[in-house]
Design a protein around this motif. Sequence first.
Motif, PDB file in Angstrom:
ATOM      1  N   GLU A 183       0.830  -1.215   0.000  1.00  0.00           N
ATOM      2  CA  GLU A 183       0.000   0.000   0.000  1.00  0.00           C
ATOM      3  C   GLU A 183       0.854   1.250   0.000  1.00  0.00           C
ATOM      4  OE1 GLU A 183      -3.434   2.120   2.770  1.00  0.00           O
ATOM      5  OE2 GLU A 183      -3.080  -0.038   2.968  1.00  0.00           O
ATOM      6  N   ASN A 184       1.875   1.277   0.855  1.00  0.00           N
ATOM      7  CA  ASN A 184       2.756   2.451   0.952  1.00  0.00           C
ATOM      8  C   ASN A 184       4.021   2.322   0.106  1.00  0.00           C
ATOM      9  OD1 ASN A 184       1.207   3.995   2.936  1.00  0.00           O
ATOM     10  ND2 ASN A 184       1.715   2.329   4.348  1.00  0.00           N
ATOM     11  N   LYS A 185       4.133   1.154  -0.562  1.00  0.00           N
ATOM     12  CA  LYS A 185       5.275   0.901  -1.457  1.00  0.00           C
ATOM     13  C   LYS A 185       6.622   1.140  -0.776  1.00  0.00           C
ATOM     14  CE  LYS A 185       2.895   1.659  -5.847  1.00  0.00           C
ATOM     15  NZ  LYS A 185       1.543   1.441  -5.275  1.00  0.00           N
ATOM     16  N   ARG A 186       6.776   0.482   0.359  1.00  0.00           N
ATOM     17  CA  ARG A 186       8.059   0.574   1.069  1.00  0.00           C
ATOM     18  C   ARG A 186       8.231  -0.651   1.964  1.00  0.00           C
ATOM     19  NH1 ARG A 186       7.734   2.216   6.383  1.00  0.00           N
ATOM     20  NH2 ARG A 186       5.733   3.024   7.110  1.00  0.00           N
ATOM     21  N   TRP A 187       9.447  -0.842   2.432  1.00  0.00           N
ATOM     22  CA  TRP A 187       9.734  -1.959   3.317  1.00  0.00           C
ATOM     23  C   TRP A 187       9.324  -1.609   4.751  1.00  0.00           C
ATOM     24  CZ3 TRP A 187      10.849  -6.546   1.367  1.00  0.00           C
ATOM     25  CH2 TRP A 187      11.397  -6.610   0.078  1.00  0.00           C
ATOM     26  N   ALA A 188       8.819  -2.604   5.473  1.00  0.00           N
ATOM     27  CA  ALA A 188       8.457  -2.432   6.883  1.00  0.00           C
ATOM     28  C   ALA A 188       9.165  -3.506   7.702  1.00  0.00           C
ATOM     29  CB  ALA A 188       6.940  -2.541   7.071  1.00  0.00           C
TER      30      ALA A 188
END
Length: 607
Positions: free
Chosen positions: A443-448
């Motif tokens: 959704e946020n197009k990033r690694w978590a």
Amino acid sequence: MKFVSEIKRTNYCGELSAQNNGQKVVLMGWVNGRRDHGGLVFIDLRDRTGLVQIVLNPQDAQMKMAKDIRGEYVIAISGKVQGRPDGMINKKLPTGEIEVVCESCEILSVAKTIPFQIDDQNVSENLRLKYRYLDLRSENLQKNLIIRHRVAQIVRNYYSDNKFLEVETPILYKSTPEGARDYLVPSRVSPGRFYALPQSPQTLKQLLMISGYDRYFQIAKCFRDEDLRAERQPEFTQIDVEMSFVDVEDIVQVSEGLFKKIWKEIKNVDIGDIPRITFQEAMDRFGNDKPDTRFAMELVNLASAVKGCGFKVFEDAISRGDVVKGIVVSGAGTYSRSQIDKLTKMAQTLGAKGLVWVKADASGVLTSSISKVIAEDKLKNIFSNSGAKNGDMLLIVADTFDTTSKALSQLRLHLGEELNLIDKTKDKFLWVIDFPLFEYDTENKRWAARHHPFTSPQNDSIEDLVEYNEKKFGNMLAKAYDLVCNGHELGGGSIRIFRNEVQSAMFKALGLGEEEVKIKFGFFIEALQYGTPPHGGIAFGLDRICMILCKTESIRDVIAFPKTAKASDLMAEAPNVVDRAQLLELGIRLGPQAEKLIEGEETATMD
């Protein structure tokens, strides 16, 4: 003459036995039941240790109040313990061999008629929570809270004996991102600023390691504003642990020692060494990372078995890089179409597009939801390759790895319960290790961070992380571990990052800029620069541990004053509105929607 209440209580009700025969005792407690047998009145007197039968003679001048005694009255009695006649022994009661012949009695407190009978399990949970102080008189809840007390004592003694120090950390703290919403507390002396109730003492226990307290533990209150379920509460208690100069094996060994001690002292069970599987193995075999291993049903990879079978759903899934997996349900070959339809709806609710089934009767005749679109020999091949036998049913899902895992995992648990496959006489522990370091947030197009941003990567990935080799992020593993029991996550932890350049690289990988890091973690990042030992820890849910020990399905049954699924306290009617003057003093103004709700409540109260 002295009143009974002026004499010290000599014994608890449930502790009396034939060994006390002939002794004079003073007992105090609640009237659990009253039976009038004409010449004599029998009362079951209760305290937190159990029941004992009291015999009163209303003809005695000192017993005239016996006719007035009712259920839940609080009374004090003095009398002599005597053995019951052989035919009157109550073998169901620990004190059933004896009774107390009352010599004097005093009513300490009267009680109006209670809204439900103590120990009545058919009473709605909401009513029991509204009158929680009455519900807590029940034998089950009292046993549960006594077990909780014993567990807490074992925890404290175990860690103290192993050179840990118990250190308390603040409840009013700073809001830090830890995966759930914070409970915020406004500051009166600093208008417009807020404390947060801690989701866990994560940064604080790491700071204690930096401070040289190399073995820390705490039975800590934690708070998370998240959607609730049977094993979640907005405020919960965790056994929080941190150690310096350690690696994964050290944390595991110390933790296993604790659980061996708890299960031995509470249940007299030797749990032995706890097996370990990797996160990937848990997902492949069970479809989730906290598997219930009390029954044998596992997921089966059917990709090779369905290859070239001609069924488009399977062929398309394999060509997309998705998976085709199934579970073999032993003895379910007799399932009706309506039973299978319910399973199909369940799978669809969990995200699967559908559920394929193949079943064989006792003689080996196959029927299937896809028998019209696939050749019989290929259907037999799929069925036999799954490990299914005559009388079994095979359930298949073809979808993404995550969707397939979720659907089959829940179906497995549902069928385990429905078919009584789960051995509930045993507790099965499991360590799950080698978790992914990152998960991609589409959704946020990033690694978590899979765990939290202070979790250390395994040694072979540290260099790639520091050099920001993003192509390898998806394959990086963490020094993280969870302890699972009966399908419940009892606790989780990790070895922490202790080198500043690695922590900075982790924040960068998570898309946190320097200014954001400074605002959220500035004090912690600075502390890392003053000599940080290698360290790691774990936190266990005390409520969940007690839930399993007490063989209940909800942590509300092991918490004295729990909240409902909507995070409300029905007894105290909390949360509730506060005086507007308090809000003004804190500089808080309610939004229009909240104002309307409060005005509606005030109008209803006036009416």
